[in-house]
Write a protein that holds these residues in place. Sequence first.
Motif, short mmCIF file in Angstrom:
data_model
loop_
_atom_site.label_atom_id
_atom_site.label_comp_id
_atom_site.label_asym_id
_atom_site.label_seq_id
_atom_site.Cartn_x
_atom_site.Cartn_y
_atom_site.Cartn_z
N ARG A 1 0.92 -1.27 -0.09
CA ARG A 1 -0.03 -0.01 -0.16
C ARG A 1 0.84 1.09 -0.03
O ARG A 1 1.79 1.29 0.42
CB ARG A 1 -1.00 -0.04 1.38
N MET B 1 10.37 -2.61 8.27
CA MET B 1 9.55 -2.02 6.95
C MET B 1 10.43 -1.95 5.66
O MET B 1 11.52 -1.93 5.68
CB MET B 1 9.09 -0.83 7.65
N GLU B 2 9.55 -1.96 4.73
CA GLU B 2 10.28 -1.87 3.42
C GLU B 2 10.18 -0.79 2.75
O GLU B 2 9.26 0.27 3.09
CB GLU B 2 9.45 -2.95 2.55
N PHE B 3 11.18 -0.48 1.82
CA PHE B 3 11.23 1.03 1.21
C PHE B 3 11.73 0.64 -0.18
O PHE B 3 12.37 -0.48 -0.42
CB PHE B 3 12.53 1.64 1.71
N LEU B 4 11.08 1.55 -0.95
CA LEU B 4 11.59 1.50 -2.40
C LEU B 4 12.56 2.73 -2.78
O LEU B 4 11.96 3.62 -2.52
CB LEU B 4 10.13 1.67 -3.45
N LYS C 1 16.70 -6.22 -0.29
CA LYS C 1 16.13 -7.45 -0.81
C LYS C 1 16.13 -7.81 -2.35
O LYS C 1 16.27 -8.93 -2.71
CB LYS C 1 14.86 -7.24 -0.30
N LEU D 1 14.56 -2.91 -3.57
CA LEU D 1 13.71 -2.72 -2.39
C LEU D 1 14.39 -3.20 -1.09
O LEU D 1 15.37 -4.23 -1.09
CB LEU D 1 12.79 -4.21 -2.89
N PRO E 1 13.40 4.70 9.06
CA PRO E 1 13.96 5.56 7.84
C PRO E 1 15.55 6.03 8.25
O PRO E 1 16.40 6.05 7.46
CB PRO E 1 13.44 6.80 7.67
N VAL F 1 13.44 7.83 -1.83
CA VAL F 1 12.91 6.82 -1.04
C VAL F 1 11.46 6.71 -0.81
O VAL F 1 10.93 8.08 -0.62
CB VAL F 1 13.47 6.74 0.54
N GLU F 2 10.72 5.65 -1.03
CA GLU F 2 9.33 5.56 -0.60
C GLU F 2 9.25 4.66 0.44
O GLU F 2 9.50 3.33 -0.17
CB GLU F 2 8.58 5.48 -2.08
N ALA F 3 8.52 4.81 1.31
CA ALA F 3 7.98 4.00 2.32
C ALA F 3 6.90 3.18 1.99
O ALA F 3 5.84 3.80 1.43
CB ALA F 3 7.73 4.63 3.66
N LEU F 4 7.24 1.94 2.17
CA LEU F 4 5.80 1.06 1.67
C LEU F 4 5.33 0.55 2.84
O LEU F 4 5.69 0.04 4.01
CB LEU F 4 6.36 -0.05 0.86
N ALA F 5 3.69 0.36 2.81
CA ALA F 5 3.12 0.02 3.80
C ALA F 5 2.67 -1.72 3.47
O ALA F 5 2.19 -1.95 2.40
CB ALA F 5 1.70 0.72 4.12
N THR F 6 2.67 -2.60 4.45
CA THR F 6 2.33 -3.93 3.95
C THR F 6 0.77 -4.01 3.83
O THR F 6 0.00 -3.12 4.34
CB THR F 6 2.45 -4.84 5.32
N PRO G 1 15.43 10.66 4.12
CA PRO G 1 16.07 9.52 4.01
C PRO G 1 16.68 9.23 2.68
O PRO G 1 16.16 9.27 1.62
CB PRO G 1 15.23 8.23 4.53
N PRO H 1 4.83 2.34 8.49
CA PRO H 1 3.84 2.87 7.45
C PRO H 1 2.28 2.33 7.52
O PRO H 1 1.32 3.01 6.99
CB PRO H 1 4.56 2.59 5.99
N ALA H 2 2.22 1.11 7.72
CA ALA H 2 0.98 0.28 7.88
C ALA H 2 0.17 1.00 9.05
O ALA H 2 -0.78 1.10 8.79
CB ALA H 2 1.20 -1.04 7.99
N ALA I 1 13.51 10.70 8.55
CA ALA I 1 14.70 9.99 9.31
C ALA I 1 15.07 10.96 10.54
O ALA I 1 15.22 12.02 10.20
CB ALA I 1 15.67 9.67 8.49
#
Lengths: 93, 93, 93, 93, 93, 93, 93, 93, 93, 93
Positions: free
Chosen positions: A45, C1-4, C41, C55, C61, C81-86, H47, J61-62, J85
């Motif tokens: 998301r 958490m994951e980031f693009l 990743k 990824l 951050p 950087v773009e923070a991603l939500a699960t 970041p 983020p979620a 950050a």
Amino acid sequence: MEFLVRAENLLPNDTPDDVRDQLKKAERARAMELREGGVLKRLWRVPGRNATIGLYAAEDPAALHDALTSLPMWKWMDVSVEALATHPQEKKE
Amino acid sequence: MEFLVRAENLLPNDTPDDVRDQLKKAERARAMELREGGVLKRLWRVPGRNATIGLYAAEDPAALHDALTSLPMWKWMDVSVEALATHPQEKKE
Amino acid sequence: MEFLVRAENLLPNDTPDDVRDQLKKAERARAMELREGGVLKRLWRVPGRNATIGLYAAEDPAALHDALTSLPMWKWMDVSVEALATHPQEKKE
Amino acid sequence: MEFLVRAENLLPNDTPDDVRDQLKKAERARAMELREGGVLKRLWRVPGRNATIGLYAAEDPAALHDALTSLPMWKWMDVSVEALATHPQEKKE
Amino acid sequence: MEFLVRAENLLPNDTPDDVRDQLKKAERARAMELREGGVLKRLWRVPGRNATIGLYAAEDPAALHDALTSLPMWKWMDVSVEALATHPQEKKE
Amino acid sequence: MEFLVRAENLLPNDTPDDVRDQLKKAERARAMELREGGVLKRLWRVPGRNATIGLYAAEDPAALHDALTSLPMWKWMDVSVEALATHPQEKKE
Amino acid sequence: MEFLVRAENLLPNDTPDDVRDQLKKAERARAMELREGGVLKRLWRVPGRNATIGLYAAEDPAALHDALTSLPMWKWMDVSVEALATHPQEKKE
Amino acid sequence: MEFLVRAENLLPNDTPDDVRDQLKKAERARAMELREGGVLKRLWRVPGRNATIGLYAAEDPAALHDALTSLPMWKWMDVSVEALATHPQEKKE
Amino acid sequence: MEFLVRAENLLPNDTPDDVRDQLKKAERARAMELREGGVLKRLWRVPGRNATIGLYAAEDPAALHDALTSLPMWKWMDVSVEALATHPQEKKE
Amino acid sequence: MEFLVRAENLLPNDTPDDVRDQLKKAERARAMELREGGVLKRLWRVPGRNATIGLYAAEDPAALHDALTSLPMWKWMDVSVEALATHPQEKKE
């Protein structure tokens, strides 16, 4: 080959709840099929938005197009696709 | 699969003429090889700019990347790539 | 958490080959460490450009920032950087 | 002369199916005529979108305009046109 | 056919005055030839900028490209071209 | 003084044909008056779009504003205006 | 007529202090002349930037261009100009 | 009043380490003074970038400008400022 | 402190004439009050558009917000505000 | 971790007053809960717009997404989120 796919969901706010619910259910069902078929590999998301970023795999852009347009929500989605090239770091692993 | 490729040539203006000429010659030679190999299908100039739009064919984005980076001018070019999906109108022909 | 993470490599074209090679080698070594540590990743090339999309996973951050700035090429990279939500689809699997 | 033409189809989602089907059929028929007339040379889909990229040939921009506006979907399309200059590489072939 | 041409002059500020003067003189001379040849029809300054907007006429984009690149300042100019279609109001006059 | 004026016509697609025809007729009539008054000097179509680029002359921006808003289609048009400075090349002719 | 003028000062950071000081002094002197001449009516700083927003009055865009290029810093400034139309509210006062 | 301030640090990569270190030290010292003076209220890193987002408080934009330009790194920073209005939710607390 | 305020008026075209007239009248009345109160200092039209640029003075952004939202047309306006810093040239006058 | 959140409120202008009032009340109530829960740390108005900038804290983020979508106005809001950050200056305090 892999693709990064951004999709903004523009379903109007005044969509009746039952229509929306049915669409979401159908969307999820189709997404699950695409996962099982190895087409939809990851989905995130965009925080705060009714939008997703997905990692897809398809034979070519036409096959990706068919996969995306098979999603019941597709006609309300503003989609942008970015073709990704395998990085040598990953080829060698 | 086919790709639309825009390339702005940013070779500095103060590049010596012989270096520039040699680069252009080598660029043309490599472009011709890509044409013969069926990778570079069409090439246009963006009128008024030192830039081109090309129609390329490659197995996947990684193969396209290798083709583009094989061009001697590549390291001075600002390139953007757009993956194209075959249109049903053309499939049926 | 994951980031693009998108990274354009802006290392000047006139960088001596040995400096460039040494940087690339060091970059690759550090990237491999980040992969082993579960921070990096996936990594793709943006076709036609000296740029990547990655990824990443990091605690927050600030940790991501530290990972990215630990890359030897970082100071020549234009990073976004773009923070991603699960996505709930993935939570439930 | 040749033109690169992007067209986003903005036909509203609530268009009745029969109207949409009739429009698509008429659009395809007219596109085929433009192909036969040598005006529409190639057509691609922008993957994931209700949009196309086309390569057109016309005597001048006014003739291209007439061709595009002859498409039944035209009034729902957001079109942008880019005039292409023949590249010397192709002149000499 | 007619074209609208914007050109930003990016000649470096540290260009020696005599080089700059010679270029401007040569630029003006070539522009005058293009006027006489009916290629350059109108020229305006973008107020406050070292930039112009010109109305050009040429047989096709390739001919326009040749005209623009014949200007001595061309290699320092950032040029963008827009192809114009004759308006029916003017056809009928 | 002269102005470059871009105008996108956003008249809704569902406007009844007779209303649209009447508007176009009135628009054309008013445009002709502006031509005769020396206000509208040239008009082009942006190829592929329901849009025009015009070259206007008016005493000042307020007079131009009055001319543009006198067009019957004005309230459906998205207009942008660029003031042009006379170029010394043309002053001296 | 009045114009809104944005000007970013791009004088290089490595400009020797005495050159910079002399330029600023000359710039201020010329600005004062433009004020006295009624050309420069107001001047603001864009907070945080080496940039200004100015309200100018000139007979036409060409006269404004001459005023702006008479500023000693002009050749290092990235300037954009917006022509303003008198509002009826102010006409009637 | 409060301001949101984005600052990209564009100090050239080839700045000698001792100059860079001295600047960073001085920057930090000045930032601490601004904190103590209640001007710099919060500071974050963007970041992945050599950039910050800061929350500042100052009497007016001119006072903010003076605070920002008092930072030793300022002349290498690309700064954008956004004035914030107190939200009624916070007024009433 | 002063602010530059751009306002696009997006009142729908199908607003009944009497509603529109009443709004314009009320807008003008309120604008006149803001002028008398020293809040609205100057107002221009953006030529060709239903839009204005205004120079406002208010104690802080919250006071400006209150002034702008007190305008009867406000809820149909797309407004952007830029805080201006007094320039030293004007301080010293 | 902290986030900067911009939210444009796009609630249609023709929303009945009682619906709007109820929504605003509910929005405020939920915002207050988020404040008490330490999720909403600061909130500002973007002057002149029906928009806010907020400083939020959430585990990831979620969690932020869940907080934002819990706001009754969310479905009418165009939201963009920026992950922040922690800056070393603040870590050391």
